[in-house]
Design an enzyme around this catalytic site. Structure first.
Site, PDB file in Angstrom:
ATOM      1  N   ASP A  18       0.791  -1.236   0.000  1.00 18.26           N
ATOM      2  CA  ASP A  18       0.000   0.000   0.000  1.00 18.26           C
ATOM      3  C   ASP A  18       0.819   1.279   0.000  1.00 18.26           C
ATOM      4  OD1 ASP A  18      -1.729  -2.088   0.462  1.00 18.26           O
ATOM      5  OD2 ASP A  18      -2.735  -1.214   2.181  1.00 18.26           O
ATOM      6  N   CYS A  61      -4.562  -5.634  -3.368  1.00 19.57           N
ATOM      7  CA  CYS A  61      -3.520  -6.600  -3.019  1.00 19.57           C
ATOM      8  C   CYS A  61      -3.472  -7.861  -3.877  1.00 19.57           C
ATOM      9  CB  CYS A  61      -3.681  -7.029  -1.566  1.00 19.57           C
ATOM     10  SG  CYS A  61      -3.768  -5.677  -0.379  1.00 19.57           S
ATOM     11  N   ASP A 234       2.898  -3.540  -3.605  1.00 25.00           N
ATOM     12  CA  ASP A 234       1.877  -4.207  -4.417  1.00 25.00           C
ATOM     13  C   ASP A 234       0.977  -3.236  -5.175  1.00 25.00           C
ATOM     14  OD1 ASP A 234       0.660  -3.356  -2.075  1.00 25.00           O
ATOM     15  OD2 ASP A 234      -0.128  -5.311  -1.509  1.00 25.00           O
ATOM     16  N   HIS A 235       0.720  -2.049  -4.617  1.00 24.22           N
ATOM     17  CA  HIS A 235      -0.148  -1.056  -5.274  1.00 24.22           C
ATOM     18  C   HIS A 235      -0.081   0.225  -4.463  1.00 24.22           C
ATOM     19  CE1 HIS A 235      -2.865  -1.950  -2.013  1.00 24.22           C
ATOM     20  NE2 HIS A 235      -2.789  -3.225  -2.348  1.00 24.22           N
TER      21      HIS A 235
END
Length: 560
Positions: A18, A61, A234-235
């Site tokens: 995140d 995720c 992941d993002h």
């Protein structure tokens, strides 16, 4: 000397949750990155390659992580819906399984969340104690993954005491002042957002301390020059209009790769890369053939040079996220981002029970309610500006187009501007070509997809391995396309706990701990005692377990 002609390099992945490129080393590349205090990761970037335009395949995720571990687009292999159990096509392989088959010692510490149950044979160890130091000998190359939870969105909103404990290793000098938080224009200047942003940066610093500890262990072992080190997230950050949104803030990632003596040092790579490209990049550097089924492309050459333009376009998508059903697709070139919202009548900030409990989400809801009350009094809404109001609007544009160079926060939608019609047409065509080339399972109703995968709700079972035992040499085979074969000499322990029985880990797809080390089957093996064999197919039930005993003429199958 190429890896194929010498000992293959070790590979160490350090991943977090995140975050955008909010690391000090991205100052001048990503807006507001200078706010962060990240000395360890800055040092890693100084001795490696910092990728300035790296993108996740999905802004949440598990779909994103499925792309990283397979090298495939989630929409093409069916892993695009957040929280599902996909059944990928039979030619899809997991990176650690490929590396383990090639002789690597593969460990995962500890998080998985790849949208599918992991076969026990994929990792040598998948546990909170997994570490390269557990490998059988110093000559065995390793692939070790460490997943940090420090920056996960849940940590932003801890109670004060819990947050203090979570960031106990962050010195006062590295704390971030909410008053100076570089809020992007889509966030209202409210206490909830300033507090969350300062905490976000504090957590990044805490994560940097954790990552520094892993790197220090690598240095202590004298392995820096023998190890490819990769840092990735992941993002995007765990706040509204970032995580769960198909925008820059949801998809733009930090990505650093270091291998002293083999890769450029202190370099900034500007070409477009997917984090999905990590799998083929690692295989290329290790001198291992890249499977044809992988969609990603190497971002580095076999000799360690930066590939100038690995991708002409970077693609992504947003699909069901928990109970929130939606579908958007996006494509990014070197300058523009195009987003196609296929349900424009749905709000972008759909209700999600988990996220709607967070203060930043609640603040947006409160401000939207305040504006409704203003309208009720005949007043003009003023709690938010138009950019902020769009985050909680009850609909969204069918198409969005942003000039990322001129407008990095994506505040001005150019889709209706005739001056940009050529760019709009070009990116529309690129998105359509991508879907034609790879397919898009998100277009199917999920019930139909589930029925295809699990007829009448039942998982298919992987076929029991075929066995030939001749002159003490065991040969295994499988009738199930895409099956992974494995063997062990350790008997089953019936009382062993199964991690999948615990609800959170069942959702994440962690492999069961049956107390046995399963070896991947790659070629016939000499046996002089009992051997147990199994077969796994991603998304299927594990095969029955087969006991082969050279001292007996009988073979026995036991329920797995």
């Amino acid at each position: 000397m190429s890896p194929s002609a010498s000992r293959r390099p070790n590979i160490l992945w350090i991943s977090t949750h995140d975050i955008n490129p909010d690391l000090g080393c991205y100052a001048g590349v990503w807006p507001g990155a200078e706010y962060a205090s990240t000395p360890n990761l800055d040092a890693l970037a100084a001795r490696g390659v910092r990728f300035d335009n790296a993108f996740a395949a999905a802004p949440i995720c598990a779909p994103s992580r499925s792309a990283i571990i397979t090298g495939c687009y989630p929409t093409a292999i069916g892993t695009m819906h957040m929280r599902s159990k996909a059944v990928p096509p039979p030619d899809v392989r997991l990176l650690p399984e490929i590396l383990r088959t090639a002789g690597y010692y593969c460990t995962n510490n500890w998080f998985t969340d790849f949208q599918m149950d992991l076969p026990e044979v994929v990792f040598d160890e998948c546990s909170p104690t997994a570490h390269w130091r557990n490998r059988p000998d110093a000559e065995t190359p390793f692939f070790a993954i460490f997943h940090g939870m420090a920056t996960h969105e849940s940590q932003l909103y801890l109670a004060d005491d819990a947050f203090a404990a979570a960031t106990a290793h962050v010195p006062d000098s590295a704390r971030h002042d909410p008053a100076t938080a570089p809020l992007p224009p889509y966030y209202p200047d409210e206490p909830e957002f300033r507090t969350a942003w300062a905490r976000y940066a504090d957590l990044i610093t805490a994560m940097d301390v954790w990552a520094g500890g892993i790197l220090a262990e690598l240095a202590e072992d004298g392995l820096l020059e023998e190890t490819i080190v990769v840092f990735w997230s992941d993002h995007g950050k765990g706040m509204p209009r970032a995580k769960r949104w198909p925008n820059e803030s949801g998809l733009r990632e930090p990505l650093i790769i270091s291998w002293p003596g083999h890769l450029p040092e202190g370099a900034g790579a500007t070409g477009l890369v997917h984090t999905m490209d990590l799998a083929p990049t690692m295989l290329r550097l290790a001198g291992i053939d890249i499977p044809d089924a992988m969609h990603g492309v190497p971002a580095l050459t076999a000799e360690g040079a930066i590939v100038d333009e690995p991708n002409t376009y970077a693609y992504g998508g947003r699909d069901r996220q928990g109970e929130a059903e939606d579908r958007s697709r996006t494509v990014r070139d070197a300058r523009f981002r195009y987003i196609r919202n296929e349900y424009p009548d749905k709000p972008a900030m759909l209700h999600t029970d988990y996220a709607d409990r967070f203060p930043t989400w609640s603040a947006y809801r409160r401000l939207a309610s305040d504006e409704a009350q203003q309208r009720a009094r005949g007043e003009r809404p003023s709690a938010m500006d138009p950019v902020q109001r769009a985050v909680v609007a009850q609909s969204k544009p069918a198409e969005e187009l942003y000039d990322i160079i001129a407008d990095p926060h994506e505040t001005t939608n150019l889709a209706a501007d005739r001056a940009y019609s050529a760019e709009l047409d070009r990116l529309r065509a690129a998105l359509a070509s991508w879907r034609d080339a790879y397919g898009d399972l998100g277009l199917l109703p999920e019930d139909q997809l589930e029925q295809r995968w699990r007829p009448d709700g039942r998982r298919r079972r992987t076929a029991t391995p075929g066995v030939t035992l001749q002159d003490g040499v065991l040969t295994l085979s499988s009738d199930t396309a895409g099956a992974i074969l494995g063997w062990t000499t350790v008997p089953a322990r019936s009382a062993e706990a199964d991690h999948r029985s615990e609800p959170p880990l069942a959702a994440f797809g962690s492999a069961p701990a049956d107390g046995r080390l399963w070896h991947p089957y790659t070629a016939p093996i000499a046996v002089d005692g009992p051997v147990w064999a199994r077969a796994w197919r991603l998304g299927y039930e594990t095969s029955e377990e087969l006991l082969v005993d050279p001292a007996s003429t009988e073979e026995r199958t036991d329920a797995a």
